[in-house]
Design a protein around this motif. Sequence first.
Motif, PDB file in Angstrom:
ATOM      1  N   ARG A 183      41.147  31.719  48.007  1.00  0.00           N
ATOM      2  CA  ARG A 183      41.657  30.675  47.289  1.00  0.00           C
ATOM      3  C   ARG A 183      40.968  30.462  45.923  1.00  0.00           C
ATOM      4  O   ARG A 183      39.731  30.364  45.699  1.00  0.00           O
ATOM      5  CB  ARG A 183      41.377  29.083  48.276  1.00  0.00           C
ATOM      6  N   ILE A 184      41.841  30.538  44.988  1.00  0.00           N
ATOM      7  CA  ILE A 184      41.500  30.858  43.622  1.00  0.00           C
ATOM      8  C   ILE A 184      42.064  29.602  42.644  1.00  0.00           C
ATOM      9  O   ILE A 184      43.135  29.188  42.773  1.00  0.00           O
ATOM     10  CB  ILE A 184      41.571  32.017  42.826  1.00  0.00           C
ATOM     11  N   VAL A 185      41.190  28.657  41.926  1.00  0.00           N
ATOM     12  CA  VAL A 185      41.487  28.163  40.937  1.00  0.00           C
ATOM     13  C   VAL A 185      41.374  28.542  39.627  1.00  0.00           C
ATOM     14  O   VAL A 185      40.111  28.802  39.205  1.00  0.00           O
ATOM     15  CB  VAL A 185      41.126  26.553  41.072  1.00  0.00           C
ATOM     16  N   SER A 186      42.449  28.603  38.620  1.00  0.00           N
ATOM     17  CA  SER A 186      42.057  29.224  37.507  1.00  0.00           C
ATOM     18  C   SER A 186      42.406  28.075  36.302  1.00  0.00           C
ATOM     19  O   SER A 186      43.479  27.383  36.339  1.00  0.00           O
ATOM     20  CB  SER A 186      43.091  30.327  37.202  1.00  0.00           C
ATOM     21  N   LEU A 187      41.319  27.879  35.491  1.00  0.00           N
ATOM     22  CA  LEU A 187      41.348  26.695  34.592  1.00  0.00           C
ATOM     23  C   LEU A 187      41.677  27.513  33.082  1.00  0.00           C
ATOM     24  O   LEU A 187      41.354  26.678  32.132  1.00  0.00           O
ATOM     25  CB  LEU A 187      40.168  25.910  34.496  1.00  0.00           C
ATOM     26  N   ASN A 188      42.478  28.415  32.920  1.00  0.00           N
ATOM     27  CA  ASN A 188      42.797  28.937  31.486  1.00  0.00           C
ATOM     28  C   ASN A 188      44.017  29.703  31.731  1.00  0.00           C
ATOM     29  O   ASN A 188      44.302  30.522  32.795  1.00  0.00           O
ATOM     30  CB  ASN A 188      41.646  29.516  30.949  1.00  0.00           C
ATOM     31  N   GLY A 189      45.054  29.433  30.909  1.00  0.00           N
ATOM     32  CA  GLY A 189      46.349  30.394  31.130  1.00  0.00           C
ATOM     33  C   GLY A 189      46.433  31.772  31.026  1.00  0.00           C
ATOM     34  O   GLY A 189      46.900  32.499  31.689  1.00  0.00           O
ATOM     35  N   ALA A 190      45.354  32.192  30.027  1.00  0.00           N
ATOM     36  CA  ALA A 190      45.138  33.865  29.822  1.00  0.00           C
ATOM     37  C   ALA A 190      44.597  34.333  31.047  1.00  0.00           C
ATOM     38  O   ALA A 190      45.093  35.300  31.572  1.00  0.00           O
ATOM     39  CB  ALA A 190      44.500  33.881  28.392  1.00  0.00           C
ATOM     40  N   VAL A 191      43.463  33.729  31.670  1.00  0.00           N
ATOM     41  CA  VAL A 191      42.906  33.886  32.649  1.00  0.00           C
ATOM     42  C   VAL A 191      44.003  34.154  33.865  1.00  0.00           C
ATOM     43  O   VAL A 191      44.024  34.957  34.783  1.00  0.00           O
ATOM     44  CB  VAL A 191      41.556  33.012  33.273  1.00  0.00           C
ATOM     45  N   THR A 192      44.762  32.999  33.864  1.00  0.00           N
ATOM     46  CA  THR A 192      45.625  33.073  35.208  1.00  0.00           C
ATOM     47  C   THR A 192      46.698  34.237  35.094  1.00  0.00           C
ATOM     48  O   THR A 192      46.981  34.890  35.978  1.00  0.00           O
ATOM     49  CB  THR A 192      46.607  31.619  35.068  1.00  0.00           C
ATOM     50  N   GLU A 193      47.191  34.601  33.695  1.00  0.00           N
ATOM     51  CA  GLU A 193      48.054  35.847  33.660  1.00  0.00           C
ATOM     52  C   GLU A 193      47.150  36.906  34.060  1.00  0.00           C
ATOM     53  O   GLU A 193      47.973  38.015  34.605  1.00  0.00           O
ATOM     54  CB  GLU A 193      48.373  35.958  32.135  1.00  0.00           C
ATOM     55  N   ILE A 194      45.877  37.064  33.774  1.00  0.00           N
ATOM     56  CA  ILE A 194      45.281  38.203  34.173  1.00  0.00           C
ATOM     57  C   ILE A 194      44.967  38.406  35.598  1.00  0.00           C
ATOM     58  O   ILE A 194      45.436  39.408  36.307  1.00  0.00           O
ATOM     59  CB  ILE A 194      43.702  38.191  33.594  1.00  0.00           C
ATOM     60  N   VAL A 195      44.650  37.145  36.186  1.00  0.00           N
ATOM     61  CA  VAL A 195      44.633  37.206  37.789  1.00  0.00           C
ATOM     62  C   VAL A 195      45.951  37.562  38.536  1.00  0.00           C
ATOM     63  O   VAL A 195      45.902  38.543  39.368  1.00  0.00           O
ATOM     64  CB  VAL A 195      44.388  35.770  38.249  1.00  0.00           C
ATOM     65  N   ALA A 227      48.389  39.586  37.006  1.00  0.00           N
ATOM     66  CA  ALA A 227      48.558  41.058  36.691  1.00  0.00           C
ATOM     67  C   ALA A 227      47.435  41.951  37.377  1.00  0.00           C
ATOM     68  O   ALA A 227      47.990  43.227  37.838  1.00  0.00           O
ATOM     69  CB  ALA A 227      48.295  41.203  35.178  1.00  0.00           C
ATOM     70  N   LEU A 228      46.289  41.382  38.059  1.00  0.00           N
ATOM     71  CA  LEU A 228      45.745  42.217  38.679  1.00  0.00           C
ATOM     72  C   LEU A 228      46.025  42.205  40.244  1.00  0.00           C
ATOM     73  O   LEU A 228      45.295  42.805  41.076  1.00  0.00           O
ATOM     74  CB  LEU A 228      43.866  41.821  38.807  1.00  0.00           C
ATOM     75  N   GLY A 229      47.080  41.415  40.744  1.00  0.00           N
ATOM     76  CA  GLY A 229      47.530  41.434  42.164  1.00  0.00           C
ATOM     77  C   GLY A 229      47.091  40.151  42.960  1.00  0.00           C
ATOM     78  O   GLY A 229      47.187  40.311  43.968  1.00  0.00           O
ATOM     79  N   PHE A 230      46.465  39.041  42.343  1.00  0.00           N
ATOM     80  CA  PHE A 230      45.947  37.932  43.237  1.00  0.00           C
ATOM     81  C   PHE A 230      46.739  36.810  42.717  1.00  0.00           C
ATOM     82  O   PHE A 230      46.454  35.758  42.975  1.00  0.00           O
ATOM     83  CB  PHE A 230      44.216  37.757  42.680  1.00  0.00           C
ATOM     84  N   GLU A 231      47.842  36.976  42.555  1.00  0.00           N
ATOM     85  CA  GLU A 231      48.952  35.755  42.391  1.00  0.00           C
ATOM     86  C   GLU A 231      48.981  34.989  43.672  1.00  0.00           C
ATOM     87  O   GLU A 231      48.973  33.790  43.403  1.00  0.00           O
ATOM     88  CB  GLU A 231      50.626  36.631  41.946  1.00  0.00           C
ATOM     89  N   ASN A 232      49.202  35.683  44.580  1.00  0.00           N
ATOM     90  CA  ASN A 232      49.231  34.504  45.763  1.00  0.00           C
ATOM     91  C   ASN A 232      48.188  34.058  46.309  1.00  0.00           C
ATOM     92  O   ASN A 232      48.144  33.201  47.147  1.00  0.00           O
ATOM     93  CB  ASN A 232      49.787  35.507  46.916  1.00  0.00           C
ATOM     94  N   ALA A 282      38.583  40.911  36.109  1.00  0.00           N
ATOM     95  CA  ALA A 282      38.626  42.064  37.103  1.00  0.00           C
ATOM     96  C   ALA A 282      37.247  42.125  37.964  1.00  0.00           C
ATOM     97  O   ALA A 282      37.236  42.212  39.337  1.00  0.00           O
ATOM     98  CB  ALA A 282      38.908  43.414  36.773  1.00  0.00           C
ATOM     99  N   ALA A 283      35.987  41.994  37.281  1.00  0.00           N
ATOM    100  CA  ALA A 283      34.697  42.050  37.985  1.00  0.00           C
ATOM    101  C   ALA A 283      34.299  40.948  38.824  1.00  0.00           C
ATOM    102  O   ALA A 283      34.126  41.053  39.857  1.00  0.00           O
ATOM    103  CB  ALA A 283      33.597  42.033  36.613  1.00  0.00           C
ATOM    104  N   ALA A 284      34.857  39.681  38.328  1.00  0.00           N
ATOM    105  CA  ALA A 284      34.775  38.541  39.376  1.00  0.00           C
ATOM    106  C   ALA A 284      35.519  38.668  40.592  1.00  0.00           C
ATOM    107  O   ALA A 284      35.164  38.115  41.409  1.00  0.00           O
ATOM    108  CB  ALA A 284      35.244  37.366  38.529  1.00  0.00           C
ATOM    109  N   LEU A 285      36.575  39.333  40.412  1.00  0.00           N
ATOM    110  CA  LEU A 285      37.769  39.442  41.584  1.00  0.00           C
ATOM    111  C   LEU A 285      37.425  40.745  42.487  1.00  0.00           C
ATOM    112  O   LEU A 285      38.113  40.952  43.346  1.00  0.00           O
ATOM    113  CB  LEU A 285      39.202  39.560  41.160  1.00  0.00           C
TER     114      LEU A 285
END
Length: 281
Positions: free
Chosen positions: A32-44, A46-51, A133-136
């Motif tokens: 369960r991820i909460v992203s507080l930045n639009g660019a970070v969300t796009e990266i998340v 793109a790295l396969g963690f959208e769901n 990517a390191a955080a994930l």
Amino acid sequence: MMNHIRIRSLIVSLAVCLLAAMNVSAQQGIKRIVSLNGAVTEIVCALGFENALVGVDVTSTYPASMKQVAKVGHNRNISAEPVLALQPDLILATDNFIQPAVIEQFKNVGVRTVLMKQEFSVAGTKKLITEVAAALKVPEKGAALVKQLDREQQALQIKPQPKKVLFIYARGAGTMMVAGKETPLDKIIALAGAQNAATGFNDFKPLTPEALVTANPDVILMFDDGLKSMGGVDGLLKVQGIAQTTAGKQKKVIVMDGQLLTGFGPRVIQAVQELAGKLNS
């Protein structure tokens, strides 16, 4: 005897599968991820963690599936309660907007919180990708995404041009700001080969007729929804001073999606290409 061997073999096989599953869980076990930045969300994504995204800030508009994800407010005024209500096991944010007191609240309740510095440059985007990517716990996926960005950057051909571009942020005629130096707009305009018409100040400041005369832009750049809030180009030309600029006289107004233009996420090269193409058309 054969049954014992089979049972033992089955136990070993199950143990191997269990260990493999545990390893995957340890590597990617972020549910369960909460992203507080639009660019970070796009990266998340793109790295396969959208769901795994259960909440995002309102700047997280891409990909389109983010419309279905719970919004926790604008990253400039995030409060802890709506974020924590989503029971995240990971909160990702950049340090340019979130209040330190809110970050402390996240940490005090034991939620893993990763705070990153966002630099508005292509190199800054690559660094942000690597950190997310390191955080994930998927550094190899981050490296692959950075390599893709490298290839896009190498293929980019931008010719410097003398055009002066003024970015105007608008939410109707009552709220109009111009972007000065050290803003994402200033950086993206430079990457596209043009010049920011607003000089002598950093950040944003209110639009005035005097500032328009001084800047005298060749081109006015706006978010697509910003121009829409003005009633289109005709509505913009009614703003005092606009019609007297070179851009106003030629009705040279460029619009782009806000998150694409200023996000400095994985689509940064696409943003530069699009802006450069519109400047040259």
